[in-house]
Motif scaffolding. Structure first.
Motif, PDB file in Angstrom:
ATOM      1  N   ALA A   1       0.861  -1.190   0.000  1.00 14.73           N
ATOM      2  CA  ALA A   1       0.000   0.000   0.000  1.00 14.73           C
ATOM      3  C   ALA A   1       0.893   1.235   0.000  1.00 14.73           C
ATOM      4  N   LYS A   2       0.430   2.294  -0.697  1.00 17.05           N
ATOM      5  CA  LYS A   2       1.151   3.578  -0.618  1.00 17.05           C
ATOM      6  C   LYS A   2       1.083   4.063   0.830  1.00 17.05           C
ATOM      7  N   SER A   3       2.150   4.717   1.302  1.00 16.08           N
ATOM      8  CA  SER A   3       2.080   5.157   2.705  1.00 16.08           C
ATOM      9  C   SER A   3       1.017   6.259   2.809  1.00 16.08           C
ATOM     10  N   THR A   4       0.286   6.213   3.893  1.00 17.55           N
ATOM     11  CA  THR A   4      -0.888   7.075   4.005  1.00 17.55           C
ATOM     12  C   THR A   4      -0.537   8.494   4.484  1.00 17.55           C
ATOM     13  N   GLU A   5      -1.320   9.439   3.999  1.00 19.98           N
ATOM     14  CA  GLU A   5      -1.183  10.836   4.449  1.00 19.98           C
ATOM     15  C   GLU A   5      -2.068  11.057   5.678  1.00 19.98           C
ATOM     16  N   MET A   6      -2.962  10.095   5.919  1.00 25.80           N
ATOM     17  CA  MET A   6      -3.949  10.286   6.985  1.00 25.80           C
ATOM     18  C   MET A   6      -3.285  10.259   8.359  1.00 25.80           C
ATOM     19  N   THR A   7      -3.696  11.177   9.219  1.00 27.88           N
ATOM     20  CA  THR A   7      -3.139  11.183  10.569  1.00 27.88           C
ATOM     21  C   THR A   7      -4.230  10.993  11.628  1.00 27.88           C
ATOM     22  N   ASP A   8      -5.485  11.293  11.254  1.00 26.11           N
ATOM     23  CA  ASP A   8      -6.573  11.157  12.216  1.00 26.11           C
ATOM     24  C   ASP A   8      -6.919   9.672  12.410  1.00 26.11           C
ATOM     25  N   ILE A   9      -6.760   9.216  13.623  1.00 24.06           N
ATOM     26  CA  ILE A   9      -6.915   7.783  13.904  1.00 24.06           C
ATOM     27  C   ILE A   9      -8.332   7.287  13.606  1.00 24.06           C
ATOM     28  N   HIS A  10      -9.324   8.167  13.818  1.00 24.68           N
ATOM     29  CA  HIS A  10     -10.712   7.755  13.563  1.00 24.68           C
ATOM     30  C   HIS A  10     -10.941   7.583  12.064  1.00 24.68           C
ATOM     31  N   ALA A  11     -10.351   8.482  11.269  1.00 23.54           N
ATOM     32  CA  ALA A  11     -10.496   8.390   9.812  1.00 23.54           C
ATOM     33  C   ALA A  11      -9.783   7.134   9.297  1.00 23.54           C
ATOM     34  N   ILE A  12      -8.607   6.835   9.863  1.00 23.88           N
ATOM     35  CA  ILE A  12      -7.870   5.621   9.458  1.00 23.88           C
ATOM     36  C   ILE A  12      -8.713   4.385   9.776  1.00 23.88           C
ATOM     37  N   ARG A  13      -9.303   4.394  10.954  1.00 33.20           N
ATOM     38  CA  ARG A  13     -10.114   3.248  11.380  1.00 33.20           C
ATOM     39  C   ARG A  13     -11.284   3.026  10.405  1.00 33.20           C
ATOM     40  N   GLU A  14     -11.965   4.121  10.089  1.00 35.20           N
ATOM     41  CA  GLU A  14     -13.130   4.033   9.204  1.00 35.20           C
ATOM     42  C   GLU A  14     -12.750   3.446   7.841  1.00 35.20           C
ATOM     43  N   LYS A  15     -11.652   3.957   7.305  1.00 38.84           N
ATOM     44  CA  LYS A  15     -11.184   3.521   5.989  1.00 38.84           C
ATOM     45  C   LYS A  15     -10.757   2.040   6.028  1.00 38.84           C
ATOM     46  N   ALA A  16     -10.047   1.647   7.084  1.00 38.64           N
ATOM     47  CA  ALA A  16      -9.592   0.250   7.195  1.00 38.64           C
ATOM     48  C   ALA A  16     -10.787  -0.691   7.301  1.00 38.64           C
ATOM     49  N   GLU A  17     -11.802  -0.278   8.066  1.00 38.50           N
ATOM     50  CA  GLU A  17     -12.976  -1.153   8.255  1.00 38.50           C
ATOM     51  C   GLU A  17     -13.753  -1.336   6.952  1.00 38.50           C
ATOM     52  N   GLU A  18     -13.698  -0.332   6.089  1.00 37.87           N
ATOM     53  CA  GLU A  18     -14.440  -0.410   4.815  1.00 37.87           C
ATOM     54  C   GLU A  18     -13.805  -1.392   3.837  1.00 37.87           C
ATOM     55  N   SER A  19     -12.491  -1.601   3.978  1.00 39.99           N
ATOM     56  CA  SER A  19     -11.766  -2.407   2.996  1.00 39.99           C
ATOM     57  C   SER A  19     -11.792  -3.891   3.372  1.00 39.99           C
ATOM     58  N   PRO A  20     -12.104  -4.786   2.417  1.00 37.19           N
ATOM     59  CA  PRO A  20     -12.124  -6.228   2.718  1.00 37.19           C
ATOM     60  C   PRO A  20     -10.750  -6.759   3.123  1.00 37.19           C
ATOM     61  N   VAL A  21      -9.691  -6.022   2.765  1.00 47.35           N
ATOM     62  CA  VAL A  21      -8.344  -6.440   3.198  1.00 47.35           C
ATOM     63  C   VAL A  21      -7.744  -5.463   4.223  1.00 47.35           C
ATOM     64  N   ARG A  22      -8.569  -4.583   4.767  1.00 49.59           N
ATOM     65  CA  ARG A  22      -8.147  -3.586   5.767  1.00 49.59           C
ATOM     66  C   ARG A  22      -7.027  -2.684   5.254  1.00 49.59           C
ATOM     67  N   CYS A  23      -7.076  -2.371   3.949  1.00 43.26           N
ATOM     68  CA  CYS A  23      -6.010  -1.572   3.346  1.00 43.26           C
ATOM     69  C   CYS A  23      -6.501  -0.152   3.090  1.00 43.26           C
ATOM     70  N   LEU A  24      -5.691   0.841   3.456  1.00 42.03           N
ATOM     71  CA  LEU A  24      -6.095   2.240   3.294  1.00 42.03           C
ATOM     72  C   LEU A  24      -5.972   2.699   1.852  1.00 42.03           C
ATOM     73  N   ASP A  25      -5.138   2.015   1.076  1.00 45.95           N
ATOM     74  CA  ASP A  25      -4.916   2.353  -0.322  1.00 45.95           C
ATOM     75  C   ASP A  25      -5.841   1.460  -1.173  1.00 45.95           C
ATOM     76  N   GLU A  26      -6.922   2.085  -1.705  1.00 40.06           N
ATOM     77  CA  GLU A  26      -7.951   1.282  -2.388  1.00 40.06           C
ATOM     78  C   GLU A  26      -7.394   0.489  -3.559  1.00 40.06           C
ATOM     79  N   GLU A  27      -6.571   1.178  -4.334  1.00 43.99           N
ATOM     80  CA  GLU A  27      -5.955   0.554  -5.518  1.00 43.99           C
ATOM     81  C   GLU A  27      -5.165  -0.709  -5.125  1.00 43.99           C
ATOM     82  N   ALA A  28      -4.309  -0.543  -4.132  1.00 40.82           N
ATOM     83  CA  ALA A  28      -3.493  -1.675  -3.670  1.00 40.82           C
ATOM     84  C   ALA A  28      -4.393  -2.769  -3.106  1.00 40.82           C
TER      85      ALA A  28
END
Ligand code: EPS
Length: 390
Positions: free
Chosen positions: A171-198
Motif C-alpha cells: 500500500a502507498k504510505s498514508t497521508e492520513m493522521t486522524d486515527i478515527h479516519a484511518i479506522r473508518e477507511k480500514a474497516e471499509e476495505s475487505p483487506v483492511r487496506c487504506l490504499d484502495e488501488e493496492a
C-alpha cells in the motif's frame, strides 16, 4: 495485569481469564463482540469462519456492567464443536473404538507446530498438537485485548490496525493522521487496506494464490495514540516496553518479524534521518517534529503515536501439497488438507492490534497501579500534566 487462554480449535470453547483490572470499569459483552467480529472478517478466509459466530460470554468479575476488581473470565463457544464431539471428547475412550473415533493424525504439516510439538510432548497423534497450536486461539487473545482496549479508551488511548502489504503488494504510505479516519477507511476495505488501488490488487493476488492452492502472508501496522510519555523503562532490559510489544507481536501465530516506526530502514540511512527532533509548546508540552522512531526512545513511550508493524508468513496449510514424512511408516508423502484460509493477514491485523493493546494496558497498570478506575484516571492525568510542564 495478566491473562491466560485455554481451549482447543475444535473443542467445546475457548476461555480467557484476566487478572489485575481496576474496579469500576464499565464493560459489556458487546465491547468484546464487536472486535471478535472484526477478527472473523477479511478477504481470503476459509470455510471455518462461515461456521463460527464468535460471541463472548462473561462469567465472572463483572456485576451490573462494571468490573469488580476480581478476575474476569470470558468464554467463546466453538460452533464447529458439534461436528467434533467424538473426536475431541473429554471422556476416555475404549481402545477398540480408538481407530474410528480419534481420526489420528500421523502426517505432520510442514511449517506447523505438528512435528516438533509431537516429539516434545510425546503425542503420536498429532491432533493433540494442532488443536492447540491453531490460530483459533487468537479469538480469546482478541477478547482479552478488547477488555484492554476498553480500559485504554477510558484513559484517552486509541488503537487502529491496517494492512500495509499482502503477497508483495504494498500500500502507498498514508497521508492520513486522524486515527478515527484511518479506522473508518480500514474497516471499509475487505483487506483492511487504506490504499484502495493496492487493496484491489491484494484481493486479486489472494484469488490467484487460492486458485493455485497456495497462501499469502503480509505486513500489518498498528497505531496507538494518546499514550502518556515515560511508560516502560530504560533501567532494565525486561522493563523496555517496545521489547514487550515485540514479544507479544511475535507470539501471534505465523508472525515472523516486527518493527517500529521506520523499522529496518533505520539500518540504511544516517542518524540525521532516523532521530526525531524535540519541540515544546504550552498546550502539547514536549513532542517530536517527526515520528520515525515510532513512539519509543530508550524502551519508553515518547508520547508520540506508537507505530508497530508485524510480518506474517503465508499460512502453511496448503492445498498445494508440500512433502513431509509419516511418523508411523517413515514414508514420505505429499501433505494435503481439507480446508484453510488462503490469506488471514487482515484478521491478523486485528489480532496484532489487540496484542499491542494488551501490552499497553498492562504496562500502564504496572506503572500507575490503582485498585479503582477513577484513581487510575486521576494518576494518568497528573502524569500527563507533570510531563507537559517538566
Ligand atoms: C487454522 C485452521 C483453520 C482456520 C483457523 C486456524 O481452521 P480449521 O482447521 O477448523 O479449518 O480457520 O482459524 C480459526 C478457526 C479462527 O478462528 O481464526 C490453523 O490451523 O491455525
Amino acid at each position: 495485569m495478566r491473562y491466560l487462554t485455554a481451549g482447543e480449535s475444535h473443542g467445546p470453547q475457548l476461555t480467557t481469564i484476566i487478572e489485575g483490572l481496576p474496579s469500576g470499569m464499565p464493560i459489556a459483552e458487546e465491547d468484546i463482540n464487536k472486535h471478535l467480529a472484526r477478527r472473523q472478517k477479511g478477504y481470503g478466509r476459509g470455510r471455518r469462519m462461515q461456521i463460527e459466530k464468535d460471541t463472548a460470554e462473561i462469567t465472572s468479575g463483572v456485576r451490573h456492567g462494571k468490573t469488580l476488581g476480581s478476575p474476569v473470565a470470558i468464554n467463546v463457544k466453538n460452533r464447529d464443536w458439534t461436528h467434533w464431539t467424538h473426536v475431541m471428547g473429554i471422556e476416555p475412550i475404549d481402545e477398540k473404538d480408538e481407530e474410528e473415533i480419534k481420526r489420528k493424525i500421523t502426517r505432520p504439516r510442514p511449517g506447523h507446530a505438528d512435528l516438533n510439538g509431537g516429539i516434545k510432548y510425546g503425542h503420536r497423534d498429532l491432533r493433540n498438537v494442532l488443536e492447540r497450536s491453531s490460530a483459533r486461539e487468537t479469538t480469546v487473545r482478541v477478547a482479552a485485548g478488547a477488555v484492554a482496549t476498553k480500559l485504554l479508551q477510558l484513559l484517552g488511548i486509541e488503537l487502529v490496525s491496517h494492512v500495509v502489504e499482502i503477497g508483495g503488494i504494498k500500500a502507498k504510505s498514508t497521508e492520513m493522521t486522524d486515527i478515527h479516519a484511518i479506522r473508518e477507511k480500514a474497516e471499509e476495505s475487505p483487506v483492511r487496506c487504506l490504499d484502495e488501488e493496492a487493496g484491489i490488487q491484494m484481493m486479486a493476488a489472494i484469488d490467484e494464490a487460492k486458485k493455485n492452492g497456495d497462501s499469502l502472508g503480509g505486513v500489518v501496522e498498528v497505531i496507538a495514540t494518546g499514550m502518556p510519555s515515560g511508560v516502560g523503562s530504560y533501567v532494565h532490559y525486561d522493563r523496555k516496553l517496545d521489547a514487550k510489544i515485540a514479544g507479544a507481536v511475535l507470539s501471534i501465530n505465523a508472525f515472523k518479524g516486527v518493527e517500529f516506526g521506520i523499522g529496518f530502514e533505520a539500518a540504511r540511512v544516517p542518524g540525521s534521518k532516523v532521530h526525531d527532533e524535540i519541540i515544546w509548546d504550552e498546550e502539547a508540552g514536549y513532542s517530536r517534529k517527526t515520528n520515525r522512531l515510532g513512539g519509543f526512545e530508550g524502551g519508553m513511550t515518547t508520547g508520540m503515536p506508537i507505530v508497530v508493524r508485524g510480518v506474517m508468513k503465508p499460512i502453511p496449510t496448503l492445498y498445494k501439497p508440500l512433502n513431509s514424512v509419516d511418523i508411523e511408516t517413515k514414508e514420505s508423502f505429499a501433505a494435503s488438507i481439507e480446508r484453510s484460509d488462503a490469506c488471514a493477514v487482515p484478521a491478523a491485523a486485528v489480532v496484532c492490534e489487540h496484542a499491542v493493546a494488551w501490552e499497553l494496558a498492562s504496562a500502564i497498570m504496572d506503572q500507575f497501579y490503582a485498585d479503582r478506575l477513577d484513581t487510575l484516571i486521576e494518576t494518568i492525568n497528573e502524569q500527563r500534566k507533570y510531563a507537559r510542564e517538566f
